[in-house]
Design a protein around this motif. Structure first.
Motif, PDB file in Angstrom:
ATOM      1  N   UNK A  91       0.828  -1.197   0.000  1.00  0.00           N
ATOM      2  CA  UNK A  91       0.000   0.000   0.000  1.00  0.00           C
ATOM      3  C   UNK A  91       0.872   1.260   0.000  1.00  0.00           C
ATOM      4  N   UNK A 108      -0.441   5.565  17.832  1.00  0.00           N
ATOM      5  CA  UNK A 108       0.292   4.302  17.970  1.00  0.00           C
ATOM      6  C   UNK A 108       1.333   4.414  19.076  1.00  0.00           C
ATOM      7  N   UNK A 120      -3.660   5.517   3.908  1.00  0.00           N
ATOM      8  CA  UNK A 120      -2.382   5.047   3.399  1.00  0.00           C
ATOM      9  C   UNK A 120      -1.250   5.986   3.755  1.00  0.00           C
ATOM     10  N   UNK A 161       7.176   9.068   0.981  1.00  0.00           N
ATOM     11  CA  UNK A 161       6.257   7.961   0.762  1.00  0.00           C
ATOM     12  C   UNK A 161       6.288   7.609  -0.716  1.00  0.00           C
ATOM     13  N   UNK A 198       5.235  -2.756  17.291  1.00  0.00           N
ATOM     14  CA  UNK A 198       3.970  -2.132  17.657  1.00  0.00           C
ATOM     15  C   UNK A 198       3.430  -2.720  18.956  1.00  0.00           C
ATOM     16  N   UNK A 223       1.978  -0.849  10.332  1.00  0.00           N
ATOM     17  CA  UNK A 223       3.125  -0.573   9.465  1.00  0.00           C
ATOM     18  C   UNK A 223       4.292  -1.407   9.961  1.00  0.00           C
ATOM     19  N   UNK A 273       4.416   4.873  -3.542  1.00  0.00           N
ATOM     20  CA  UNK A 273       3.228   4.029  -3.618  1.00  0.00           C
ATOM     21  C   UNK A 273       3.312   2.937  -4.678  1.00  0.00           C
ATOM     22  N   UNK A 300       5.033   2.441  19.881  1.00  0.00           N
ATOM     23  CA  UNK A 300       6.063   1.510  19.441  1.00  0.00           C
ATOM     24  C   UNK A 300       7.147   1.417  20.504  1.00  0.00           C
ATOM     25  N   UNK A 348       1.617   8.341   5.807  1.00  0.00           N
ATOM     26  CA  UNK A 348       2.747   8.131   6.680  1.00  0.00           C
ATOM     27  C   UNK A 348       2.376   8.450   8.120  1.00  0.00           C
ATOM     28  N   UNK A 349       3.140   7.891   9.039  1.00  0.00           N
ATOM     29  CA  UNK A 349       2.992   8.188  10.451  1.00  0.00           C
ATOM     30  C   UNK A 349       3.986   9.276  10.839  1.00  0.00           C
ATOM     31  N   UNK A 404       7.661   3.762   3.137  1.00  0.00           N
ATOM     32  CA  UNK A 404       8.047   5.014   3.780  1.00  0.00           C
ATOM     33  C   UNK A 404       9.520   5.001   4.146  1.00  0.00           C
ATOM     34  N   UNK A 447       3.502  -0.450   4.485  1.00  0.00           N
ATOM     35  CA  UNK A 447       2.144  -0.760   4.889  1.00  0.00           C
ATOM     36  C   UNK A 447       1.604  -1.725   3.846  1.00  0.00           C
TER      37      UNK A 447
END
Lengths: 111, 116
Positions: free
Chosen positions: A31, B33, B102, A49, B45, A99, A51, B35, B104-105, A34, A91
């Motif tokens: 998906x 989240x 979708x 990112x 996680x 992730x 894809x 971690x 990024x974190x 990163x 992901x």
């Protein structure tokens, strides 16, 4: 099982010596991939990112590319301030909101 | 000034003691989240929350607990049941785009927990 492997574990470069970091991944369906930079004792800083295969992104001396099996982070003419750990993460399809992170590549750039 | 804050930066725990790590965000992100980072390993996680009053176990939830009573806050409690808690703990958030989750974190600065 979804998996992310980064290589090398550590990389030592002279200032101006260009190189690449590798991130290989095995996922049921990608998906997003990163890249992060992490300085010692700090949280990861988001870089890129990607894809889909063939996609490329650039930021200053960094360029990230993506194929169906791996991603490369190319560092052109690095400077000492580029020294950090670079993390790759994916992901996966079916992964929900999870992730998966690689262990990282520690980059040292000597002046 | 938008971002993610974690406190304290350093935390020391004695045997048998529960400790709570704070994570606050003002990015208006739905997902949060926790971690754990150990040397030579990828981030693992612990727990995640997609919405207020709901959270899910991650890969290594044993010995940890969380709550999500407010959108801005996602505290993590390390209980005495966690036998090896010494690690660097990272909180992250993720927003939602029009194409789905979708994205990024984004990470906070981290809390280093040491067991005495």
């Amino acid at each position: 099982e979804d998996q992310v492997t980064q290589s090398p574990e550590a990389l030592r470069l002279q200032e101006g010596e260009s190189s690449s970091l590798n991130c290989s991944y095995t996922v049921s369906g990608l998906r997003g991939l990163f890249w992060y930079r992490q300085d010692p004792g700090k949280g990861p800083e988001f870089l890129f990112t990607l894809y889909s295969a063939g996609e490329e992104k650039e930021k200053e001396r960094l360029k990230a590319t993506l194929t169906k099996k791996e991603s490369f982070l190319h560092i052109t003419a690095p400077k000492p301030e580029d020294s950090a750990t670079y993390l790759c993460a994916v992901q996966a399809q079916g992964g929900g909101f999870k992730t998966i992170f690689g262990a990282g590549t520690r980059l040292f750039v000597k002046a | 000034d938008g971002g993610i804050t974690q406190s304290p930066k350093y935390l020391f725990r004695k045997e048998g003691q529960n400790v709570t790590l704070s994570c606050e965000q003002n990015l208006n992100h739905d997902a949060m989240y926790w971690y754990r980072q150990d040397p030579g390993q990828g981030l693992r996680l612990i727990y995640y929350s997609q919405i207020v009053n709901d959270f899910q176990k991650g890969d290594i939830a044993e010995g940890y607990s969380v709550s999500r009573e407010k959108k801005e806050s996602f505290p993590l409690t390390v209980t005495s049941a966690q036998k090896n808690p010494t690690a660097f703990y990272l909180c992250a958030t993720k927003g939602t785009s029009a194409i789905g989750s979708y994205n990024e974190q984004f990470f906070g600065p981290g809390t280093r927990l040491t067991v005495l």
